[in-house]
Design a protein around this motif. Structure first.
Motif, short mmCIF file in Angstrom:
data_model
loop_
_atom_site.label_atom_id
_atom_site.label_comp_id
_atom_site.label_asym_id
_atom_site.label_seq_id
_atom_site.Cartn_x
_atom_site.Cartn_y
_atom_site.Cartn_z
N GLY A 63 0.77 -1.23 0.00
CA GLY A 63 0.00 0.00 0.00
C GLY A 63 0.81 1.28 0.00
O GLY A 63 0.23 2.36 0.13
N SER A 66 -0.46 3.24 -2.86
CA SER A 66 -1.87 3.60 -2.67
C SER A 66 -2.03 4.75 -1.70
O SER A 66 -2.83 5.67 -1.93
CB SER A 66 -2.65 2.38 -2.17
N VAL A 67 -1.28 4.72 -0.61
CA VAL A 67 -1.42 5.79 0.39
C VAL A 67 -0.94 7.12 -0.18
O VAL A 67 -1.46 8.18 0.19
CB VAL A 67 -0.69 5.42 1.69
N SER A 70 -3.90 8.47 -1.96
CA SER A 70 -5.00 8.83 -1.06
C SER A 70 -4.82 10.21 -0.45
O SER A 70 -5.80 10.85 -0.07
CB SER A 70 -5.14 7.79 0.05
N HIS A 93 -2.11 0.22 6.69
CA HIS A 93 -2.98 1.31 6.24
C HIS A 93 -4.45 0.89 6.34
O HIS A 93 -5.12 0.67 5.31
CB HIS A 93 -2.65 1.69 4.79
N LEU A 96 -7.34 2.32 4.08
CA LEU A 96 -7.43 2.07 2.64
C LEU A 96 -8.20 0.80 2.35
O LEU A 96 -8.29 -0.11 3.18
CB LEU A 96 -6.03 1.98 2.04
#
Length: 256
Positions: A63, A66-67, A70, A93, A96
């Motif tokens: 992640g 991904s973070v 975000s 996380h 998420l």
């Protein structure tokens, strides 16, 4: 400990990533000499996420990528076929959304995402062209795709030096930095076997993406490819479907 090979059997590759999950990001930072963070920043800028958008991050791993998305106010869905990676991502996380899924059979509907991205994961897919077709399917018309992947440095001397690092230096570092040093032998093999920038552009266009282009990062050690799903993608698909139906009809066959 699991080690994949260039047959890229999904269960074997997934098991290998299960093994390296706990120390994966630390190992990447060390082995890339800190460049992994710069590549991630460049990818986020290329995706250009806008508040309210829905982004699909394929091969999301733990992640880390991904973070980063975000933080821009978008909704991010991270998908990875390694249950170990997804478990580690959920632990780190919890805010998420993570999904266990295969890039060749994405568990999402058509036209769901404003942008689709995959970083350092496409070369681990057994059939990358099929994965590209799936990425096209789940991207909204007008949406964008960004692929960041190891590539071929265009300068021969640099390319030879880079391969020497992968083959002779990286294994020794991996023994200290990684929880599965043998897995990094596959890393070298998969990078050496991966096609050049122009070939990936060809694959993207064949999947249906337009405005395809790439940008070399770190002198071509990594390349970032971008493309768009045409706004009239639904119309194009309908026309192609009608053409296939006509060519397969008995009347067409008789005419031939």
């Amino acid at each position: 400990m699991s080690k994949a090979d260039l047959s890229k059997q999904p269960s074997v590759v997934a098991a290998m990533f299960d093994d390296v999950a706990p120390r994966y990001d630390r190992a990447n930072a060390i082995l890339s000499v800190g460049n992994s963070a710069l590549w991630r920043v460049a990818t986020v800028k290329a995706v250009d996420p806008q508040p309210g958008e829905r982004i699909l991050d394929i091969a999301a791993g733990t992640g880390t990528s991904s973070v980063a998305f975000s933080k821009t106010g978008v909704t991010v869905v991270g998908v990875d076929f390694s249950e170990g990676m997804v478990a580690e991502g959920r632990r780190r996380h919890p805010q998420l959304e993570f999904v266990v899924g295969d890039a060749e059979q994405l568990p999402f509907g058509d036209d769901e995402f404003d942008a689709v991205t995959i970083s350092f994961g496409l070369r681990n897919v057994q059939n990358p062209q099929k994965a590209l077709a799936e990425m096209y399917r789940v991207t909204k018309p007008g949406g964008r795709i960004v692929i960041t992947e190891f590539s071929k440095p265009p300068v021969g001397l640099l390319r030879r030096g880079y391969h020497a690092y992968l083959k002779h230096v990286m294994p020794h570092i991996a023994k200290v930095a990684s929880s599965n040093a043998d897995a990094y032998e596959y890393l070298f093999e998969s990078i050496a076997d991966w096609p050049d920038q122009a070939t990936l552009c060809t694959w993207m266009r064949a999947a249906g993406f337009t405005r395809v282009a790439y940008r070399n990062l770190t002198a071509g050690v990594v390349a970032m490819h971008r493309g768009r799903k045409p706004l009239d993608a639904a119309i194009r698909a309908s026309v192609a479907k009608r053409r296939r139906a006509r060519s397969a009809s008995p009347a067409s066959a008789a005419a031939e």
